[in-house]
Enzyme design. Structure first.
Site, short mmCIF file in Angstrom:
data_model
loop_
_atom_site.label_atom_id
_atom_site.label_comp_id
_atom_site.label_asym_id
_atom_site.label_seq_id
_atom_site.Cartn_x
_atom_site.Cartn_y
_atom_site.Cartn_z
N GLU A 68 -0.37 3.22 -17.83
CA GLU A 68 0.31 2.45 -18.87
C GLU A 68 1.22 3.38 -19.67
OE1 GLU A 68 -0.13 -1.00 -19.11
OE2 GLU A 68 -1.11 -0.49 -17.25
N GLU A 106 -1.57 -13.68 -11.90
CA GLU A 106 -2.31 -13.00 -10.82
C GLU A 106 -2.18 -11.48 -10.88
OE1 GLU A 106 -4.30 -14.54 -7.98
OE2 GLU A 106 -4.89 -12.52 -8.52
N LYS A 162 -1.87 -8.02 -18.75
CA LYS A 162 -3.31 -8.25 -19.02
C LYS A 162 -3.64 -8.12 -20.49
CE LYS A 162 -2.48 -3.97 -17.67
NZ LYS A 162 -1.93 -3.28 -16.54
N LYS A 215 -8.96 -6.39 -18.30
CA LYS A 215 -9.03 -7.06 -17.00
C LYS A 215 -10.40 -7.72 -16.80
CE LYS A 215 -5.63 -3.92 -15.02
NZ LYS A 215 -5.44 -2.60 -14.41
N THR A 230 8.95 -0.44 -13.49
CA THR A 230 8.26 -0.30 -12.19
C THR A 230 8.09 -1.66 -11.52
OG1 THR A 230 7.04 1.57 -13.12
CG2 THR A 230 6.16 0.60 -11.10
N VAL A 231 7.46 -2.60 -12.23
CA VAL A 231 7.11 -3.88 -11.60
C VAL A 231 8.33 -4.78 -11.45
CG1 VAL A 231 5.59 -5.88 -11.74
CG2 VAL A 231 4.78 -3.68 -12.58
N ASP A 239 -7.82 -0.76 -20.71
CA ASP A 239 -7.10 -1.55 -19.70
C ASP A 239 -8.12 -2.27 -18.79
OD1 ASP A 239 -4.48 -2.01 -18.03
OD2 ASP A 239 -5.94 -1.22 -16.60
N GLY A 257 -3.63 -5.57 -9.55
CA GLY A 257 -2.31 -5.51 -8.90
C GLY A 257 -2.10 -6.42 -7.72
P1 NAP Z 1 7.73 -0.23 -17.41
O1 NAP Z 1 8.03 0.50 -16.16
O2 NAP Z 1 7.53 0.52 -18.67
O3 NAP Z 1 8.93 -1.28 -17.62
C1 NAP Z 1 9.08 -2.06 -18.78
C2 NAP Z 1 10.43 -2.75 -18.73
O4 NAP Z 1 10.54 -3.63 -19.84
C3 NAP Z 1 11.63 -1.81 -18.80
O5 NAP Z 1 12.64 -2.28 -17.95
C4 NAP Z 1 12.08 -1.90 -20.27
O6 NAP Z 1 13.48 -1.74 -20.40
C5 NAP Z 1 11.70 -3.33 -20.59
N1 NAP Z 1 11.33 -3.53 -21.99
C6 NAP Z 1 10.24 -3.03 -22.62
N2 NAP Z 1 10.21 -3.42 -23.90
C7 NAP Z 1 11.33 -4.16 -24.09
C8 NAP Z 1 11.89 -4.84 -25.20
N3 NAP Z 1 11.30 -4.84 -26.40
N4 NAP Z 1 13.06 -5.50 -25.03
C9 NAP Z 1 13.66 -5.51 -23.83
N5 NAP Z 1 13.20 -4.90 -22.73
C10 NAP Z 1 12.03 -4.23 -22.86
O7 NAP Z 1 6.45 -1.17 -17.23
P2 NAP Z 1 5.75 -1.62 -15.86
O8 NAP Z 1 4.89 -0.51 -15.35
O9 NAP Z 1 6.74 -2.23 -14.96
O10 NAP Z 1 4.73 -2.72 -16.39
C11 NAP Z 1 5.18 -3.98 -16.82
C12 NAP Z 1 3.97 -4.88 -17.07
O11 NAP Z 1 3.23 -5.03 -15.87
C13 NAP Z 1 2.97 -4.37 -18.11
O12 NAP Z 1 2.40 -5.49 -18.77
C14 NAP Z 1 1.91 -3.70 -17.25
O13 NAP Z 1 0.66 -3.63 -17.89
C15 NAP Z 1 1.88 -4.65 -16.08
N6 NAP Z 1 1.38 -4.08 -14.83
C16 NAP Z 1 1.88 -2.91 -14.37
C17 NAP Z 1 1.45 -2.39 -13.16
C18 NAP Z 1 1.99 -1.10 -12.63
O14 NAP Z 1 1.52 -0.67 -11.56
N7 NAP Z 1 2.94 -0.46 -13.29
C19 NAP Z 1 0.50 -3.11 -12.42
C20 NAP Z 1 0.00 -4.33 -12.92
C21 NAP Z 1 0.46 -4.81 -14.12
P3 NAP Z 1 14.26 -0.37 -20.02
O15 NAP Z 1 14.18 -0.27 -18.51
O16 NAP Z 1 15.62 -0.53 -20.50
O17 NAP Z 1 13.49 0.73 -20.69
N1 HSE Z 2 -2.35 1.16 -15.59
C1 HSE Z 2 -2.88 0.16 -14.74
C2 HSE Z 2 -3.82 0.82 -13.73
C3 HSE Z 2 -1.77 -0.55 -14.02
O1 HSE Z 2 -3.81 2.06 -13.63
O2 HSE Z 2 -4.58 0.13 -13.08
C4 HSE Z 2 -2.25 -1.75 -13.25
O3 HSE Z 2 -2.71 -2.76 -14.11
#
Ligand code: NAP
Ligand code: HSE
Length: 428
Positions: free
Chosen positions: A190, A129, A105, A205, A13-14, A201, A134
């Site tokens: 998550e 940040e 986080k 934070k 996603t990110v 979570d 977010g």
């Molecule tokens: P996500 O959609 O699950 O994406 C994770 C990515 O990392 C995928 O591309 C996955 O590969 C890759 N990955 C995971 N484990 C791996 C490994 N061992 N080796 C290689 N590649 C690996 O996660 P996300 O929602 O983007 O979140 C990423 C981070 O941002 C997390 O720390 C989350 O807490 C934080 N965050 C997320 C949001 C949100 O709104 N989603 C907001 C703030 C912070 P594949 O694509 O091949 O599966």
């Molecule tokens: N799972 C987290 C939330 C993503 O819902 O706020 C952003 O850190």
């Protein structure tokens, strides 16, 4: 013109949002930094997966060393999440002189001090940040914007998933499980949504925010945590009737030089600005002795808002690079940590009791509060529509946590109390 090469760990996603912004805002970014920015390599697990962006497939790798040990790469953006192997990748990248931008986080709340210390030794920047709220630039605000003030309270709606669930339950009477599934599909939750709904979570934070706000080394174990999985539609409806919304609030307080940090579902007065923060939106309310009340509001999760914060951190790294000041951070956690005791933590409380519907019960209940020096603001009694018992809804005045624990212990053993249905902290 110089070009900064970026390695991206994760393209979910990110990560996808980061690629979109770096590519889509290339000209603006160049003007601000005087530098070209290129995503050089992207680490994923599954090289065959369909991606929603047109990225040169040759840039994808499943070998972490292609990024963390690649001498061409200057900055590593970590958006894969989790603690291990991520922490090892980041420390190795720092060892190899790379600057780090992360949205993680979990990692920063648990291992932030170690990572920051290692980076300082190696002259590397670490920016995070996006790890809290977010798209809201709250970390930079606490470090820089409030550097001249003494913050005494931070209250945050810092988890988008739970705020989305509670909002839908409140506005549409929606079912908890159904809304959680929606939040997962929208990419807010998550990988394991338990950490969202059980408050972990938000606790991570709040660990970060309290550390920065109170300039002391708050750890996750200092935070008392309760999630929303037991919040019922009934709690929300009763709260509304009394003029409250139920929100999962992170609350960090400082009285004199003693602090407390907690995460819990809280009844917040509808007139408080946090009560109208709805859906996946986050908000952080900060009270400073000099500035007074402030509030920062915005999207707390999702592809583009989170990526906005990440790319802003990337710009900060590049600007530092141009000025030759990468890694010159000041230790912000310079205050000795002193935690408040249960006697020192005070708030108002909402309590819903199911009691026997007979003469003298109300007097017995109010006596328990009096015995423990808890004063009451309001007491409402009504018959339960289904069972032959009465419901008593109590709002206390400010009471300390130790007294409230004693009251609840007595209710647990009191014959006329059939069930302590709910207990909420009250704010606003
Ligand atoms: P996500 O959609 O699950 O994406 C994770 C990515 O990392 C995928 O591309 C996955 O590969 C890759 N990955 C995971 N484990 C791996 C490994 N061992 N080796 C290689 N590649 C690996 O996660 P996300 O929602 O983007 O979140 C990423 C981070 O941002 C997390 O720390 C989350 O807490 C934080 N965050 C997320 C949001 C949100 O709104 N989603 C907001 C703030 C912070 P594949 O694509 O091949 O599966
Ligand atoms: N799972 C987290 C939330 C993503 O819902 O706020 C952003 O850190």
């Amino acid at each position: 013109m110089m070009t900064i090469k970026v390695g991206l760990l994760g393209l979910g996603t990110v990560g996808t949002g980061v690629v979109r912004i770096v590519e889509g805002h290339q000209e603006d970014l160049k003007r601000q930094t005087g530098t070209g920015l290129v995503i050089e390599k992207v680490l994923v697990q599954d090289l065959t997966k369909n991606r929603s962006i047109a990225l040169d497939r040759g840039k994808l790798t499943n070998r972490p060393e292609d990024i963390i040990s690649n001498p061409e790469i200057d900055v590593v953006i970590e958006v894969m999440g989790g603690i291990e192997p991520t922490k090892g990748f980041i420390l190795q990248a720092i060892e190899n002189g790379k600057h780090i931008v992360t949205a993680n986080k979990d990692l920063m709340a648990m291992h932030g001090p170690e990572i920051m210390a290692r980076a300082a030794e190696k002259g590397c920047d670490v920016f995070y940040e996006a790890s809290v709220a977010g798209g809201i630039p709250i970390i930079r605000t606490l470090i820089e914007g409030f550097s001249s003030d003494r913050i005494t309270k931070i209250m945050g709606i810092v988890n988008g998933t739970t705020n989305y669930i509670l909002t839908k339950m409140s506005k549409e009477g929606a079912d908890y499980g159904e809304v959680l599934r929606e939040a997962q599909q929208l990419g807010y939750a998550e990988a394991d949504p338990t950490s969202d709904v059980e408050g972990l979570d938000a606790a991570r934070k709040m660990t970060i925010l309290a550390t920065l706000g109170f300039r002391t080394d708050v750890t996750l174990s200092d935070v008392s945590v309760k999630g929303i999985s037991r919040v019922s539609k009934e709690d929300i409806a009763y709260g509304k009737r009394l003029g409250y919304e139920v929100k999962l609030l992170g609350i960090a307080e400082r009285v004199d030089d003693q602090i407390s940090v907690s995460v819990q579902p809280t009844m917040i007065k509808k007139s408080h600005p946090l009560a109208s923060v709805n859906g996946v939106y986050n908000a952080v309310y900060v009270y400073g002795e000099a500035v007074g009340e402030t509030m920062f509001y915005g999207p707390g999760a999702g592809e583009m808002p989170t990526a906005t914060s990440i790319v802003a951190d990337l710009v900060a790294v590049v600007k530092n690079h141009r000025l030759g000041v990468n890694g010159r951070t000041v230790n912000i956690a310079y205050n000795e940590k002193k935690l408040q005791t249960d006697e020192q933590i005070t708030s108002k409380y909402y309590i819903l009791l199911h009691v026997a519907d007979k003469a003298g019960v109300l007097a017995k209940i109010t006596q328990v509060f009096a015995d423990n020096e808890v004063s009451l603001e309001s007491v409402n009694q009504q018959p339960n529509p289904v069972n032959p018992m009465a419901e008593i809804i109590i709002i206390t005045h400010q009471a300390n946590q130790a007294s409230m624990k004693r009251v609840l212990k007595v209710f647990d053993e009191l014959e006329v109390v059939q069930e302590i249905k709910s207990v909420y902290r009250v704010e606003g």
